[in-house]
Design a protein around this motif. Structure first.
Motif, short mmCIF file in Angstrom:
data_model
loop_
_atom_site.label_atom_id
_atom_site.label_comp_id
_atom_site.label_asym_id
_atom_site.label_seq_id
_atom_site.Cartn_x
_atom_site.Cartn_y
_atom_site.Cartn_z
N ILE A 189 0.93 -1.22 0.12
CA ILE A 189 -0.24 -0.19 0.14
C ILE A 189 0.84 1.24 -0.16
N MET A 190 1.89 1.27 0.89
CA MET A 190 2.63 2.37 0.89
C MET A 190 3.43 2.48 -0.37
N HIS A 191 3.96 1.56 -1.29
CA HIS A 191 4.71 1.68 -2.60
C HIS A 191 3.79 1.82 -3.45
N GLU A 192 2.98 1.14 -3.53
CA GLU A 192 1.86 1.48 -4.85
C GLU A 192 0.66 2.33 -4.82
N VAL A 193 0.32 2.95 -3.59
CA VAL A 193 -0.56 4.07 -3.54
C VAL A 193 -0.09 5.22 -2.89
N ILE A 194 0.48 4.94 -1.47
CA ILE A 194 0.64 6.30 -0.73
C ILE A 194 1.71 7.07 -1.38
#
Ligand code: AMP
Length: 426
Positions: free
Chosen positions: A246-251
């Protein structure tokens, strides 16, 4: 320090309660607040509506407010932060330009596509170019969304092409006012929903504890969509690996994209995600503020000073901020007025609050007000009872102990908040 919290729901009660715990804070004002914020030590209500930006600014100047924290999306999308900043006042939240991420779903979808962030396929229409043929060519079910803010009601999941065409036509003809002048028609995603909330300052970011909410009104996650019937933290579905994805692909790409688009982000950023069976974190929506009811369980677990965290973001020194969490789980059950989310009752006297106040956990108010010395219902979502426990199951048990202590005429609440997390714990 003097703090002003803008808004009057359960999220704002939790923000005010947590802000007041900071040893650096002398007083917290909440505009307009509710009966719960009126009862908190070091907190008082100001009768200014959360969307009356000029009156809020005049109050903040007059009272020499050191920091304003904005709860709801309305004033953020309307530009409250820009207005306060141009008057030299500190205001925690995104600028009007950055808040478009929530204020316009078509803008947000184009943003996601432009920055290659996973999301459902979609097309955007206005009344001038709406094409029923496009709808008929899509796989079912289909999701029809009003572009603008519609208080969580502008999303319709359609099982047939005809109902999708009808929903689209209704929006374009004004069912949601100006919010539906543009619509987004989107592929339906299956999976499990997760709320992922961070504090951001440009590309600096501190993820908050994970959480999950229940949007549907009825047990088993069925019935009409609501603003949220309960939430808990942590969300066991968010494993360390999923957190990293989630951190790498979204946030991170979102914060990079906001900066490269010339609208760097400051504030709480909420990604509503649908986790696909293969683990892909698809973005359903961005919110430019803290979630409600996620705020209540998340802040119950926050041990660090909220004001320090907001100030670190405003001063662009978030990197390296250490945020401490209570290792226990927190679970909040929303108690709603009879009829919610459609037309609901107001003015029912709420019983049992004093008893509940002596039990472990915390009851946050949302739609409540004082009337002739009594606390009465004044909104759809009335209270959020939060329990803390060694597991989500334990937190759930404690939350329902609070719920059972409180009563009013035709109160409604779900009996199964946290069921997915509890199944995972087993
Ligand atoms: P939104 O305001 O866009 O988050 O939509 C509100 C709710 O509608 C979400 O929390 C989901 O439960 C549901 N929803 C929205 N978009 C989709 C989609 N593409 N597929 C499945 N469910 C969706």
């Amino acid at each position: 320090m003097k703090i002003l919290i803008v808004g009057g729901g359960g999220r704002e009660h939790a923000l005010a309660w947590k802000s007041a715990q900071s040893p650096r804070v002398g007083h917290v004002y909440v505009a307009p607040g509710n009966a719960g914020t009126a009862l908190e030590p070091k907190v008082s209500n100001v009768s200014i509506a959360g969307d009356d930006i000029e009156a809020l600014l005049a109050f903040a100047k007059h009272e020499r407010i050191d920091l304003t924290i904005v709860g709801p999306e309305g004033p953020l999308v309307a530009g409250i932060v820009d207005r306060f900043e141009s008057a030299g006042l500190r205001c925690f939240g995104p600028s009007r330009a950055a808040a478009r991420l929530e204020g316009s779903k078509s803008y947000s979808k184009d943003f996601l596509r432009r920055h290659k962030i996973p999301t459902a396929g979609y097309a955007t229409f206005t009344a001038a170019d709406f094409d029923p043929g496009y709808v008929k060519a899509q796989r079912l079910p289909l999701v029809v969304k009003a572009d603008g803010l519609a208080a969580g009601k502008g999303v319709v999941i359609c099982a047939t092409h005809d109902s999708a065409i009808a929903a689209a036509a209704g929006m374009l003809q004004g069912d949601f006012g100006a919010a539906g002048k543009t619509i987004v028609i989107e592929e339906f995603l299956s999976g499990e929903e997760v709320s992922f909330i961070v504090v951001a300052s440009g590309e600096q970011v501190v993820p908050l504890a994970t959480s999950q909410d229940h949007k549907r009104r009825d047990d088993g996650d069925v019935g009409p969509n609501t603003g949220g019937m309960g939430a808990y933290s942590p969300a066991p579905i968010v494993t360390r690996n999923l957190h990293r994805r989630i951190m790498h692909e979204v946030i991170e790409p979102a914060l990079r994209g906001l900066r490269s688009d010339g609208t760097p982000y400051l504030g709480f950023l909420y990604a509503g995600l649908m986790i696909a069976p293969d683990g892909t974190p698809n973005v359903l929506e961005f919110n430019c503020r803290f979630g409600d009811p996620e705020t209540q369980p998340i802040l119950m677990r926050l041990q660090s000073d909220l004001i320090d965290l907001c100030e670190a973001a405003l001063d662009a020194r978030l990197d390296g901020s250490e945020v401490r969490w209570d290792p226990r789980a927190a679970l909040g059950v929303v108690m709603a007025a009879g009829g919610y989310p459609e037309a609901y009752r107001k003015g029912d006297a709420i019983h049992g609050l004093e008893h509940a106040a002596n039990l472990p956990g915390k009851v946050f108010h949302a739609g409540t007000r004082y009337e002739s010395g009594e606390i009465v219902t004044a909104g759809g979502r009335v209270l959020c009872a939060v329990g803390l426990g060694d597991s989500v199951a334990d937190a759930q048990r404690r939350a329902y102990t609070l719920v059972h202590a409180i009563h009013w005429n035709l109160v409604q609440y779900r009996l199964d908040i946290g069921h997915r997390a509890i199944a995972r714990e087993r």
